[in-house]
Design an enzyme around this catalytic site. Sequence first.
Site, PDB file in Angstrom:
ATOM      1  N   HIS A   1     -34.513   1.940 -17.313  1.00 29.97           N
ATOM      2  CA  HIS A   1     -34.568   0.830 -18.273  1.00 29.97           C
ATOM      3  C   HIS A   1     -33.294   0.014 -18.324  1.00 29.97           C
ATOM      4  O   HIS A   1     -33.581  -1.266 -18.384  1.00 29.97           O
ATOM      5  CB  HIS A   1     -34.845   1.424 -19.502  1.00 29.97           C
ATOM      6  CG  HIS A   1     -36.129   2.283 -19.706  1.00 29.97           C
ATOM      7  ND1 HIS A   1     -37.311   2.031 -18.919  1.00 29.97           N
ATOM      8  CD2 HIS A   1     -36.196   3.276 -20.497  1.00 29.97           C
ATOM      9  CE1 HIS A   1     -38.191   2.902 -19.092  1.00 29.97           C
ATOM     10  NE2 HIS A   1     -37.646   3.829 -20.234  1.00 29.97           N
TER      11      HIS A   1
ATOM     12  N   LYS B   1     -42.304   6.982 -14.248  1.00 33.00           N
ATOM     13  CA  LYS B   1     -41.143   7.451 -14.234  1.00 33.00           C
ATOM     14  C   LYS B   1     -41.390   8.942 -14.562  1.00 33.00           C
ATOM     15  O   LYS B   1     -42.005   9.178 -15.331  1.00 33.00           O
ATOM     16  CB  LYS B   1     -39.937   6.864 -14.594  1.00 33.00           C
ATOM     17  CG  LYS B   1     -39.607   7.154 -16.183  1.00 33.00           C
ATOM     18  CD  LYS B   1     -38.600   6.203 -16.971  1.00 33.00           C
ATOM     19  CE  LYS B   1     -37.956   6.979 -17.635  1.00 33.00           C
ATOM     20  NZ  LYS B   1     -38.020   7.748 -18.905  1.00 33.00           N
TER      21      LYS B   1
ATOM     22  N   ARG C   1     -58.379  18.120 -15.502  1.00 30.06           N
ATOM     23  CA  ARG C   1     -58.782  19.538 -15.260  1.00 30.06           C
ATOM     24  C   ARG C   1     -59.940  19.884 -16.115  1.00 30.06           C
ATOM     25  O   ARG C   1     -60.929  20.868 -15.893  1.00 30.06           O
ATOM     26  CB  ARG C   1     -57.717  20.583 -15.453  1.00 30.06           C
ATOM     27  CG  ARG C   1     -57.172  21.098 -14.112  1.00 30.06           C
ATOM     28  CD  ARG C   1     -55.949  21.827 -14.110  1.00 30.06           C
ATOM     29  NE  ARG C   1     -55.381  21.410 -15.123  1.00 30.06           N
ATOM     30  CZ  ARG C   1     -53.900  22.020 -15.304  1.00 30.06           C
ATOM     31  NH1 ARG C   1     -53.462  22.833 -14.500  1.00 30.06           N
ATOM     32  NH2 ARG C   1     -53.175  21.549 -16.392  1.00 30.06           N
TER      33      ARG C   1
HETATM   34  C1  BG6 Z   1     -38.856   6.208 -22.285  1.00 29.43           C
HETATM   35  C2  BG6 Z   1     -37.944   7.557 -22.276  1.00 29.43           C
HETATM   36  O1  BG6 Z   1     -39.041   6.062 -21.021  1.00 29.43           O
HETATM   37  O2  BG6 Z   1     -38.486   5.194 -23.230  1.00 29.43           O
HETATM   38  C3  BG6 Z   1     -37.724   7.826 -24.042  1.00 29.43           C
HETATM   39  O3  BG6 Z   1     -38.250   8.537 -21.634  1.00 29.43           O
HETATM   40  C4  BG6 Z   1     -37.454   6.707 -24.862  1.00 29.43           C
HETATM   41  O4  BG6 Z   1     -36.709   8.970 -24.064  1.00 29.43           O
HETATM   42  C5  BG6 Z   1     -38.445   5.572 -24.316  1.00 29.43           C
HETATM   43  O5  BG6 Z   1     -37.596   7.036 -26.125  1.00 29.43           O
HETATM   44  C6  BG6 Z   1     -37.890   4.285 -25.316  1.00 29.43           C
HETATM   45  O6  BG6 Z   1     -38.917   3.259 -25.058  1.00 29.43           O
HETATM   46  P1  BG6 Z   1     -39.132   2.193 -26.164  1.00 29.43           P
HETATM   47  O7  BG6 Z   1     -40.146   1.188 -25.676  1.00 29.43           O
HETATM   48  O8  BG6 Z   1     -39.689   2.756 -27.252  1.00 29.43           O
HETATM   49  O9  BG6 Z   1     -37.863   1.413 -26.223  1.00 29.43           O
END
Ligand code: BG6
Length: 484
Positions: A240, A148, A51
Amino acid sequence: MVSRVIPVDNFDLVIFGGTGDLARRKILPGLFRRYHSGQMPPEARIIGAARSEMDRKGYQAEVKAALEEFVPKGSRSDESIKGFLEGIDYVTIDAMGEGGWKELSAMLRPDVVRAFYFSVAPSLFGPLAERLHGHACAGPTCRIVVEKPFGRDLESAKALNATLRSHFDESQIYRIDHYLGKETVQNLMAVRFGNVLFEPLWNAQYIDHVQITVSESVGVDGRGAYYDKSGAMRDMVQNHLMQLLCLTAMEPPSRFDPDAVRDEKLKVIRALDPVKPEDIVRGQYTDPTKGRAYLEQVGDPDSRTESFIAMKLAISNWRWAGVPFFLRTGKRLKARYSEIAIVFKDAPHSIFGQRAGQHRNVLTIRLQPNEGMDLFVTIKEPGPGGMRLVDVPLDMSFAEALGPDAEDVPDAYERLIMDVIRGNQTLFMRGDEVEAAWAWTDPLINGWTERGDKPLPYETGSTGPEEAAMLLHRDGRRWREIRP
Ligand code: BG6
């Protein structure tokens, strides 16, 4: 070992939300690293779309600042930053109106791969898709990338998928779960399906249980408003951890191709049993320092959202009948530590007698930090004193074993964006996978919401509520240590 970087085809990538946090922290630095490594063709173009009123020069300056902040000094040079910036463009766009669309359409080149990264709120996916088609920006070969959360329950996920599918074919939709881009996660498939050693043992006959831990030391900090509406279940488990579970438990696909892999993952999700309330432990972190406790950080003293969850799952199929899968994830725990641990059964008969103690083989796959694998094997403790047994790790740190190549491993986003350009969907979630994961998650969340369950408090820096330990203790098992 010689690093082999295979260049991708020329492309135009439009980042909607090009001035946002994700673009600055992950997408642009990731693209830059691929440019720096020689994988991204110099003619490729990245067009930021947002924007803010800004011209190309202004955006280039923002991108430069982001690279200087988020790309380590050793992985950049003035020359490569300059070269990368030449391929950067910008368009001020109105996602809900008509402003900027003609300009964007004029910028796009025919005959190169075309991708659109929707790094914006899901409510904008529909309006963006309509305008992309309305202004002839999107054709049958373009790709869109979405992030997501893919909905917050089955119903909203279905609506989101319906919106996307009314404009694009499933083969054009790349749903990112960045855990699938992590090096070790892919290694899990290599280890399982590239070696003859493990697969024959990968079943209920030899495996006692599996533990999947994703422990974070950070809190919700500045993300309280978002996080309190999600909680650990929606934020981490539904996506995840579910992906880690699928890759650990799935049957060998016949080929390493997108649908073969995703079909097998889907079967795992569909084979998950409902989880009993007594097999779920939810927690919220406390902290004596003012402003650091969960409830203070989300600004709601009555919040019942969990920042920690541990659960015992069962997969109803021949391979896994009777093998519990324990999952846990949480914020403000003892350390940032993530691993998948496959705990094998005891040897059927001990020839060494009681004194030798109980020993088990464990295969751990470490996601972070220090990616690698350990296989614990039982050997004789050296020295006199009879046959005493001890478990030692056959340790494989990827950084040590692969040397400089391992240090230069692309981060999850880099790898996934390059896969979008290559047109490889293997490491992206298919719509039906996302829906199946919500179909399993929804009743659990509804269950504790209807019962009014309160998360249990746990101290910052701990391993979560005591009750999480009990989940395993009551069957004579224990969690593996979360190592700082
Ligand atoms: C994200 C979550 O998808 O993944 C977060 O929204 C989280 O809350 C993060 O901290 C963790 O990712 P990574 O790669 O640091 O383990």
